[in-house]
Write an enzyme that holds these catalytic residues in place. Sequence first.
Site, PDB file in Angstrom:
ATOM      1  N   CYS A 164       0.812  -0.934  -0.099  1.00  0.00           N
ATOM      2  CA  CYS A 164      -0.045  -0.096  -0.031  1.00  0.00           C
ATOM      3  C   CYS A 164       0.802   1.267  -0.025  1.00  0.00           C
ATOM      4  O   CYS A 164       0.768   2.216  -0.914  1.00  0.00           O
ATOM      5  CB  CYS A 164      -0.991   0.135   1.096  1.00  0.00           C
ATOM      6  SG  CYS A 164      -1.991  -1.464   1.301  1.00  0.00           S
TER       7      CYS A 164
HETATM    8  N1  LIG Z   1      -2.657  -5.972   1.881  1.00  0.00           N
HETATM    9  C1  LIG Z   1      -3.056  -5.033   2.356  1.00  0.00           C
HETATM   10  O1  LIG Z   1      -2.864  -4.750   3.686  1.00  0.00           O
HETATM   11  C2  LIG Z   1      -4.108  -4.096   2.014  1.00  0.00           C
HETATM   12  C3  LIG Z   1      -4.693  -3.151   2.732  1.00  0.00           C
HETATM   13  C4  LIG Z   1      -5.703  -2.285   2.065  1.00  0.00           C
HETATM   14  C5  LIG Z   1      -5.969  -2.496   0.588  1.00  0.00           C
HETATM   15  N2  LIG Z   1      -5.143  -3.352  -0.182  1.00  0.00           N
HETATM   16  C6  LIG Z   1      -5.344  -3.322  -1.440  1.00  0.00           C
HETATM   17  O2  LIG Z   1      -6.430  -4.474  -1.721  1.00  0.00           O
HETATM   18  C7  LIG Z   1      -5.978  -4.841  -2.999  1.00  0.00           C
HETATM   19  C8  LIG Z   1      -5.555  -6.276  -2.956  1.00  0.00           C
HETATM   20  O3  LIG Z   1      -4.637  -6.427  -2.228  1.00  0.00           O
HETATM   21  P1  LIG Z   1      -3.987  -7.722  -1.314  1.00  0.00           P
HETATM   22  O4  LIG Z   1      -2.977  -7.506  -0.430  1.00  0.00           O
HETATM   23  O5  LIG Z   1      -5.074  -8.690  -0.942  1.00  0.00           O
HETATM   24  O6  LIG Z   1      -3.297  -8.475  -2.697  1.00  0.00           O
HETATM   25  P2  LIG Z   1      -2.859 -10.124  -2.764  1.00  0.00           P
HETATM   26  O7  LIG Z   1      -1.868 -10.264  -3.811  1.00  0.00           O
HETATM   27  O8  LIG Z   1      -2.624 -10.475  -1.452  1.00  0.00           O
HETATM   28  O9  LIG Z   1      -4.378 -10.744  -3.262  1.00  0.00           O
HETATM   29  C9  LIG Z   1      -4.823 -10.850  -4.334  1.00  0.00           C
HETATM   30  C10 LIG Z   1      -5.305 -11.970  -4.893  1.00  0.00           C
HETATM   31  O10 LIG Z   1      -6.031 -11.870  -6.232  1.00  0.00           O
HETATM   32  C11 LIG Z   1      -5.690 -12.932  -6.931  1.00  0.00           C
HETATM   33  N3  LIG Z   1      -5.772 -12.572  -8.410  1.00  0.00           N
HETATM   34  C12 LIG Z   1      -5.187 -11.792  -9.268  1.00  0.00           C
HETATM   35  N4  LIG Z   1      -5.552 -11.702 -10.473  1.00  0.00           N
HETATM   36  C13 LIG Z   1      -7.071 -12.379 -10.197  1.00  0.00           C
HETATM   37  C14 LIG Z   1      -8.060 -12.486 -11.393  1.00  0.00           C
HETATM   38  N5  LIG Z   1      -7.997 -12.065 -12.368  1.00  0.00           N
HETATM   39  N6  LIG Z   1      -9.152 -13.290 -10.758  1.00  0.00           N
HETATM   40  C15 LIG Z   1      -9.036 -13.840  -9.681  1.00  0.00           C
HETATM   41  N7  LIG Z   1      -8.030 -13.590  -8.623  1.00  0.00           N
HETATM   42  C16 LIG Z   1      -7.013 -12.994  -9.183  1.00  0.00           C
HETATM   43  C17 LIG Z   1      -4.131 -13.197  -6.830  1.00  0.00           C
HETATM   44  O11 LIG Z   1      -3.903 -14.540  -7.113  1.00  0.00           O
HETATM   45  C18 LIG Z   1      -4.215 -13.118  -5.281  1.00  0.00           C
HETATM   46  O12 LIG Z   1      -4.523 -14.157  -4.334  1.00  0.00           O
HETATM   47  C19 LIG Z   1      -5.104  -3.909  -3.585  1.00  0.00           C
HETATM   48  O13 LIG Z   1      -5.621  -3.003  -4.406  1.00  0.00           O
HETATM   49  C20 LIG Z   1      -4.435  -3.386  -2.409  1.00  0.00           C
HETATM   50  O14 LIG Z   1      -3.824  -2.062  -2.703  1.00  0.00           O
HETATM   51  C21 LIG Z   1      -4.220  -4.046   0.577  1.00  0.00           C
END
Ligand SMILES: NC(=O)c1ccc[n+]([C@@H]2O[C@H](COP(=O)([O-])OP(=O)(O)OC[C@H]3O[C@@H](n4cnc5c(N)ncnc54)[C@H](O)[C@@H]3O)[C@@H](O)[C@H]2O)c1
Length: 453
Positions: free
Chosen positions: A284
């Site tokens: 983030c």
């Molecule tokens: N990690 C954090 O602490 C956090 C906090 C707030 C917001 N976010 C936001 O949330 C969003 C997700 O982040 P995250 O940390 O969970 O990411 P992540 O990489 O942990 O998880 C994303 C998942 O999506 C899957 N994926 C990718 N493309 C796909 C598709 N086309 N169809 C189905 N699944 C698919 C991946 O395999 C993965 O398991 C981002 O925009 C991030 O900025 C993250």
Amino acid sequence: MHDKLDEHGPADLVSALVQRFSAHQASVGIIGLGYVGLPLACTFARAGFTVLGFDIDRDKVQQLNAGQSYIRHIDGSDIFEARKTGRFAATTDYARLAEVDAIILCVPTPLTRYREPDLSFVTGTAESIAPHLKPGHLVVLESTTYPGTTRDVLKPILERTGFRSGRDFFLAYSPEREDPGNSNFSTAAIPKVVGGEGAHALQLACALYDEIVTRTVPASSLEAAEAVKLTENIFRSVNIALVNELKVVFEAMGIDVWEVIEAAKTKPFGYMPFYPGPGLGGHCIPIDPFYLTWKAREYDLVTRFIELAGEINTAMPHRVVDRTIHALNERRCLASKGASVLVVGVAYKKNVDDTRESPAFKIMELLERRGVRVSFFDPIVQQIPSMREHAEFVGRNSVQFTQDVIAAFDAAIICTDHDVVDYHRLVSWSRLVIDTRNACGQRAIVEEHVVKA
Ligand SMILES: NC(=O)c1ccc[n+]([C@@H]2O[C@H](COP(=O)([O-])OP(=O)(O)OC[C@H]3O[C@@H](n4cnc5c(N)ncnc54)[C@H](O)[C@@H]3O)[C@@H](O)[C@H]2O)c1
């Protein structure tokens, strides 16, 4: 093209869906079962909703269906319980979107190698959803992104089906506020900001989230909700940069910045503590601010605060390396080339196994470039996983935490202050400790060979 909704107007659809949401009879599809999507899926399942999780990663899907968690700080028993009740299943098959009432997108939003927004996961997911979109679907984007993404990027892909947002399906944006590893705030305990395209979409999205979180906060538009998330993360980035700058200035004056922050935070109003460190990490804070920088260019505007914060924060790993080399040379009166250094902690923050954008890797890279031999110890990350950058480190294993092993290094740099590390032992076994997190100070370990950086 699908059949459009003709016999029922959107108002009928909305009230039927609201009822299904409030009775917890609805089925929720969550796309992207990562750090954000997985806890969200567990929260919905715990509240009694039927949850279908979609991910392109077959290994994750398999593991989750076996009732196991693949993320350390997410309790396997939550997944096991959700599987046992029959309320949760994971799949790679988008055709199963036909079974759900709401579709929530939690896919990554990284930067490209030119540090511009990479929306390929969002657009890819939208393309996969489109053939399975049906009348009455509520589609919510949760991924962090710049204002305008939901309306200008996601909506056109979904409307290529012939369905119209606000008439056939409903579109909303609700930023995730997950703080991985923070046991004080579960997903359910964090208020959720919601923006909708039109009143129906807003009503529906609020009705859904009202059932699982302590409070929903409606925003007047999709764009306002998108801007909320960026504001929160830019606020963090800028404040972290500020304390990083203060650290450097105070250090030159012989003042300990951590002591200053501890005292300053006793002020009951108008101050909020942020802590310096070896540089930004995670999915983030190092990334999200630049989504706004990019978008601002369209309006001929320059985001100087964001750029400056980025500059200061990116300089931190360099500074840690300079301090390490200096301390090595000073103590051993010899050049650092050929020295061996142990990086303690490669996760981007304490008590999690997430290594994305971790500053530890930049520090390792800079040290190796200077001819230093580098190893790492991390009790949570046993092996460095594949990452967007730093392919050279992938597959390297953590060393063991034994006196023989630790004492063999010329210096140890504490990059991540995991709670489970025995810092008393680390300090007593090491010849030199560079502490970027005040892990030693917090435990009242004061030794001549511990250097704050
Ligand atoms: N990690 C954090 O602490 C956090 C906090 C707030 C917001 N976010 C936001 O949330 C969003 C997700 O982040 P995250 O940390 O969970 O990411 P992540 O990489 O942990 O998880 C994303 C998942 O999506 C899957 N994926 C990718 N493309 C796909 C598709 N086309 N169809 C189905 N699944 C698919 C991946 O395999 C993965 O398991 C981002 O925009 C991030 O900025 C993250």
